[in-house]
Design a protein around this motif. Structure first.
Motif, PDB file in Angstrom:
ATOM      1  N   LEU A  83      -4.533  10.239  -9.662  1.00  0.00           N
ATOM      2  CA  LEU A  83      -4.258   9.362  -8.512  1.00  0.00           C
ATOM      3  C   LEU A  83      -4.332  10.202  -7.247  1.00  0.00           C
ATOM      4  O   LEU A  83      -4.218  11.421  -7.310  1.00  0.00           O
ATOM      5  N   ARG A  84      -4.538   9.513  -6.112  1.00  0.00           N
ATOM      6  CA  ARG A  84      -4.530  10.291  -4.864  1.00  0.00           C
ATOM      7  C   ARG A  84      -3.813   9.454  -3.811  1.00  0.00           C
ATOM      8  O   ARG A  84      -4.009   8.229  -3.752  1.00  0.00           O
ATOM      9  N   PHE A  85      -3.003  10.071  -2.992  1.00  0.00           N
ATOM     10  CA  PHE A  85      -2.386   9.270  -1.921  1.00  0.00           C
ATOM     11  C   PHE A  85      -3.269   9.433  -0.696  1.00  0.00           C
ATOM     12  O   PHE A  85      -3.757  10.520  -0.393  1.00  0.00           O
ATOM     13  N   GLN A  86      -3.553   8.269  -0.099  1.00  0.00           N
ATOM     14  CA  GLN A  86      -4.457   8.250   1.064  1.00  0.00           C
ATOM     15  C   GLN A  86      -4.125   7.044   1.918  1.00  0.00           C
ATOM     16  O   GLN A  86      -3.241   6.258   1.564  1.00  0.00           O
ATOM     17  N   ARG A  87      -4.807   6.890   3.052  1.00  0.00           N
ATOM     18  CA  ARG A  87      -4.534   5.761   3.946  1.00  0.00           C
ATOM     19  C   ARG A  87      -4.688   4.461   3.157  1.00  0.00           C
ATOM     20  O   ARG A  87      -5.594   4.331   2.342  1.00  0.00           O
ATOM     21  N   SER A  88      -3.783   3.517   3.437  1.00  0.00           N
ATOM     22  CA  SER A  88      -3.786   2.266   2.677  1.00  0.00           C
ATOM     23  C   SER A  88      -4.201   1.097   3.567  1.00  0.00           C
ATOM     24  O   SER A  88      -3.881   1.102   4.758  1.00  0.00           O
ATOM     25  N   LYS A  89      -4.846   0.117   2.984  1.00  0.00           N
ATOM     26  CA  LYS A  89      -5.183  -1.116   3.733  1.00  0.00           C
ATOM     27  C   LYS A  89      -3.921  -1.976   3.861  1.00  0.00           C
ATOM     28  O   LYS A  89      -3.820  -2.858   4.700  1.00  0.00           O
ATOM     29  N   ILE A  90      -2.940  -1.706   2.989  1.00  0.00           N
ATOM     30  CA  ILE A  90      -1.709  -2.532   3.004  1.00  0.00           C
ATOM     31  C   ILE A  90      -0.749  -2.000   4.058  1.00  0.00           C
ATOM     32  O   ILE A  90      -0.273  -2.733   4.922  1.00  0.00           O
TER      33      ILE A  90
END
Ligand code: Q2V
Length: 157
Positions: free
Chosen positions: A20-27
Protein backbone atom coordinates in the motif's frame (compact mmCIF):
# COMPACT_ATOMS: atom_id res chain seq x y z
CA UNK A 1 2.79 -32.63 1.25
CA UNK A 2 2.46 -30.50 -1.89
CA UNK A 3 -1.12 -29.46 -1.12
CA UNK A 4 -0.02 -28.63 2.45
CA UNK A 5 2.61 -26.25 1.12
CA UNK A 6 0.07 -24.72 -1.29
CA UNK A 7 -2.40 -24.28 1.56
CA UNK A 8 0.35 -22.69 3.66
CA UNK A 9 1.27 -20.38 0.79
CA UNK A 10 -2.38 -19.45 0.12
CA UNK A 11 -2.94 -18.72 3.81
CA UNK A 12 0.20 -16.61 3.97
CA UNK A 13 -0.87 -14.75 0.82
CA UNK A 14 -4.25 -13.99 2.37
CA UNK A 15 -2.75 -13.04 5.73
CA UNK A 16 0.21 -11.05 4.39
CA UNK A 17 -0.03 -7.29 4.69
CA UNK A 18 -0.65 -5.79 1.28
CA UNK A 19 1.57 -3.39 -0.69
CA UNK A 20 0.00 0.00 0.00
CA UNK A 21 1.12 3.59 -0.36
CA UNK A 22 -0.18 6.73 1.29
CA UNK A 23 -0.64 9.55 -1.17
CA UNK A 24 -2.93 12.48 -1.98
CA UNK A 25 -6.56 11.37 -1.86
CA UNK A 26 -9.54 12.39 -4.00
CA UNK A 27 -11.66 12.00 -0.84
CA UNK A 28 -9.64 14.05 1.68
CA UNK A 29 -5.99 15.20 2.00
CA UNK A 30 -4.04 11.95 2.29
CA UNK A 31 -5.32 8.41 1.79
CA UNK A 32 -4.05 4.85 1.41
CA UNK A 33 -3.89 3.31 -2.08
CA UNK A 34 -3.49 -0.34 -3.10
CA UNK A 35 -0.28 -1.07 -5.03
CA UNK A 36 -1.28 -4.68 -5.71
CA UNK A 37 -4.64 -6.34 -6.46
CA UNK A 38 -6.44 -7.40 -3.25
CA UNK A 39 -9.02 -10.22 -3.17
CA UNK A 40 -12.27 -10.19 -1.16
CA UNK A 41 -11.70 -11.22 2.48
CA UNK A 42 -7.93 -10.70 2.21
CA UNK A 43 -6.29 -9.11 5.26
CA UNK A 44 -5.19 -5.60 4.21
CA UNK A 45 -3.52 -3.90 7.20
CA UNK A 46 -3.79 -3.47 10.97
CA UNK A 47 -4.81 -0.10 12.46
CA UNK A 48 -1.85 0.25 14.81
CA UNK A 49 -1.83 2.74 17.67
CA UNK A 50 -1.94 3.02 21.43
CA UNK A 51 -4.90 1.34 23.16
CA UNK A 52 -6.19 3.94 25.65
CA UNK A 53 -9.04 3.88 28.18
CA UNK A 54 -12.17 6.00 27.58
CA UNK A 55 -11.28 8.68 30.17
CA UNK A 56 -7.77 9.14 28.75
CA UNK A 57 -9.18 9.36 25.22
CA UNK A 58 -11.58 12.14 26.27
CA UNK A 59 -8.67 14.12 27.74
CA UNK A 60 -6.55 13.55 24.61
CA UNK A 61 -9.41 14.42 22.27
CA UNK A 62 -9.93 17.77 24.05
CA UNK A 63 -6.17 18.36 23.89
CA UNK A 64 -6.02 17.60 20.17
CA UNK A 65 -9.02 19.84 19.55
CA UNK A 66 -7.32 22.69 21.46
CA UNK A 67 -4.23 22.15 19.30
CA UNK A 68 -6.46 22.46 16.23
CA UNK A 69 -5.67 18.87 15.23
CA UNK A 70 -9.39 18.14 14.97
CA UNK A 71 -10.59 14.58 14.49
CA UNK A 72 -7.29 13.07 15.22
CA UNK A 73 -6.19 9.58 14.50
CA UNK A 74 -8.52 8.08 17.11
CA UNK A 75 -10.25 4.77 16.36
CA UNK A 76 -13.06 4.21 18.86
CA UNK A 77 -13.94 0.66 19.95
CA UNK A 78 -17.47 -0.32 21.03
CA UNK A 79 -16.49 -0.62 24.69
CA UNK A 80 -15.28 2.99 24.80
CA UNK A 81 -11.62 2.09 24.47
CA UNK A 82 -9.75 4.00 21.76
CA UNK A 83 -6.76 3.15 19.57
CA UNK A 84 -4.88 6.43 19.22
CA UNK A 85 -2.57 6.50 16.19
CA UNK A 86 -1.68 10.17 16.54
CA UNK A 87 1.75 9.87 18.11
CA UNK A 88 2.68 6.31 17.30
CA UNK A 89 0.63 4.75 14.52
CA UNK A 90 0.86 2.92 11.24
CA UNK A 91 -0.21 4.14 7.80
CA UNK A 92 -3.71 2.73 8.40
CA UNK A 93 -4.45 6.04 10.12
CA UNK A 94 -4.57 7.61 6.65
CA UNK A 95 -7.49 5.44 5.52
CA UNK A 96 -10.50 7.57 4.63
CA UNK A 97 -14.19 6.88 5.17
CA UNK A 98 -16.57 5.80 2.41
CA UNK A 99 -20.33 5.19 2.48
CA UNK A 100 -19.63 2.34 0.02
CA UNK A 101 -16.30 1.12 1.42
CA UNK A 102 -14.10 -1.59 -0.09
CA UNK A 103 -12.92 -2.75 3.34
CA UNK A 104 -14.30 -3.48 6.78
CA UNK A 105 -12.71 -3.47 10.25
CA UNK A 106 -12.69 -6.30 12.77
CA UNK A 107 -11.64 -5.90 16.41
CA UNK A 108 -9.90 -9.06 17.64
CA UNK A 109 -8.48 -9.66 21.11
CA UNK A 110 -4.97 -11.05 20.83
CA UNK A 111 -3.53 -12.09 24.22
CA UNK A 112 -6.09 -9.83 25.90
CA UNK A 113 -5.06 -6.86 23.74
CA UNK A 114 -7.77 -5.51 21.41
CA UNK A 115 -6.41 -5.00 17.92
CA UNK A 116 -8.08 -3.64 14.79
CA UNK A 117 -7.69 -5.59 11.56
CA UNK A 118 -8.85 -4.30 8.18
CA UNK A 119 -10.10 -6.75 5.54
CA UNK A 120 -11.24 -6.36 1.93
CA UNK A 121 -15.01 -6.62 1.34
CA UNK A 122 -14.45 -7.15 -2.37
CA UNK A 123 -11.72 -7.29 -5.03
CA UNK A 124 -9.67 -4.07 -4.89
CA UNK A 125 -7.77 -3.07 -8.05
CA UNK A 126 -4.30 -1.50 -8.11
CA UNK A 127 -4.59 2.27 -7.58
CA UNK A 128 -7.91 2.10 -5.73
CA UNK A 129 -8.09 4.03 -2.46
CA UNK A 130 -8.62 1.81 0.61
CA UNK A 131 -11.74 2.88 2.55
CA UNK A 132 -13.89 1.61 5.39
CA UNK A 133 -17.04 2.91 7.07
CA UNK A 134 -16.00 5.01 10.08
CA UNK A 135 -19.37 4.36 11.72
CA UNK A 136 -19.09 7.71 13.53
CA UNK A 137 -21.99 8.36 15.95
CA UNK A 138 -24.55 10.91 14.65
CA UNK A 139 -23.75 14.45 15.78
CA UNK A 140 -25.19 17.95 15.45
CA UNK A 141 -22.05 19.39 13.90
CA UNK A 142 -21.80 17.49 10.60
CA UNK A 143 -18.56 16.61 8.80
CA UNK A 144 -19.58 16.64 5.09
CA UNK A 145 -18.66 13.37 3.32
CA UNK A 146 -16.66 13.51 0.10
CA UNK A 147 -16.56 9.78 -0.65
CA UNK A 148 -18.34 10.37 -3.97
CA UNK A 149 -20.21 7.07 -3.85
CA UNK A 150 -23.77 6.87 -5.24
CA UNK A 151 -25.13 5.88 -1.81
CA UNK A 152 -23.19 8.65 -0.01
CA UNK A 153 -25.03 9.68 3.19
CA UNK A 154 -23.65 13.21 2.86
CA UNK A 155 -21.84 13.29 6.20
CA UNK A 156 -19.48 11.18 8.31
CA UNK A 157 -21.45 11.71 11.52
N1 Q2V B 1 -15.22 10.50 3.14
C1 Q2V B 1 -14.70 11.59 3.72
N2 Q2V B 1 -15.19 12.82 3.41
C2 Q2V B 1 -14.68 13.93 3.97
N3 Q2V B 1 -13.67 13.94 4.89
C3 Q2V B 1 -13.15 12.73 5.22
C4 Q2V B 1 -13.62 11.51 4.64
N4 Q2V B 1 -12.91 10.47 5.16
C5 Q2V B 1 -12.03 11.02 6.01
N5 Q2V B 1 -12.17 12.37 6.06
C6 Q2V B 1 -11.41 13.31 6.91
O1 Q2V B 1 -10.24 12.67 7.41
C7 Q2V B 1 -10.34 12.55 8.83
C8 Q2V B 1 -9.71 11.22 9.28
N6 Q2V B 1 -8.27 11.27 8.84
C9 Q2V B 1 -7.97 10.21 7.89
C10 Q2V B 1 -6.74 10.61 7.05
C11 Q2V B 1 -6.89 12.03 6.48
N7 Q2V B 1 -7.36 11.96 5.10
C12 Q2V B 1 -5.54 12.72 6.56
O2 Q2V B 1 -5.06 13.20 5.49
O3 Q2V B 1 -4.97 12.77 7.68
C13 Q2V B 1 -7.37 11.30 10.02
C14 Q2V B 1 -7.54 12.62 10.68
C15 Q2V B 1 -7.31 13.88 9.82
N8 Q2V B 1 -6.50 14.49 10.90
C16 Q2V B 1 -5.31 15.19 10.51
C17 Q2V B 1 -4.55 15.52 11.78
C18 Q2V B 1 -3.15 15.95 11.43
C19 Q2V B 1 -3.18 17.38 11.04
C20 Q2V B 1 -3.74 18.36 11.88
C21 Q2V B 1 -3.74 19.71 11.46
C22 Q2V B 1 -3.22 20.05 10.20
C23 Q2V B 1 -2.67 19.04 9.37
C24 Q2V B 1 -2.66 17.72 9.79
C25 Q2V B 1 -2.20 15.67 12.56
C26 Q2V B 1 -0.88 15.99 12.41
C27 Q2V B 1 0.05 15.67 13.42
C28 Q2V B 1 -0.37 15.02 14.59
C29 Q2V B 1 -1.71 14.71 14.73
C30 Q2V B 1 -2.64 15.01 13.72
C31 Q2V B 1 -6.35 13.16 11.52
C32 Q2V B 1 -11.82 12.63 9.14
O4 Q2V B 1 -12.03 13.04 10.46
C33 Q2V B 1 -12.27 13.67 8.13
O5 Q2V B 1 -11.89 14.95 8.57
Amino acid sequence: AAEGADLMKATQLKARKKLLRFQRSKIHDWGLVALEPIEAEDFVIEYVGELIRPRISDIRERHYEKMGIGSSYLFRLDDGYVVDATKRGGVARFINHSCEPNCYTKVISVEGQKRIFIYAKRHIAVGEEITYNYKFPLEEKKIPCNCGSKKCRGSLN
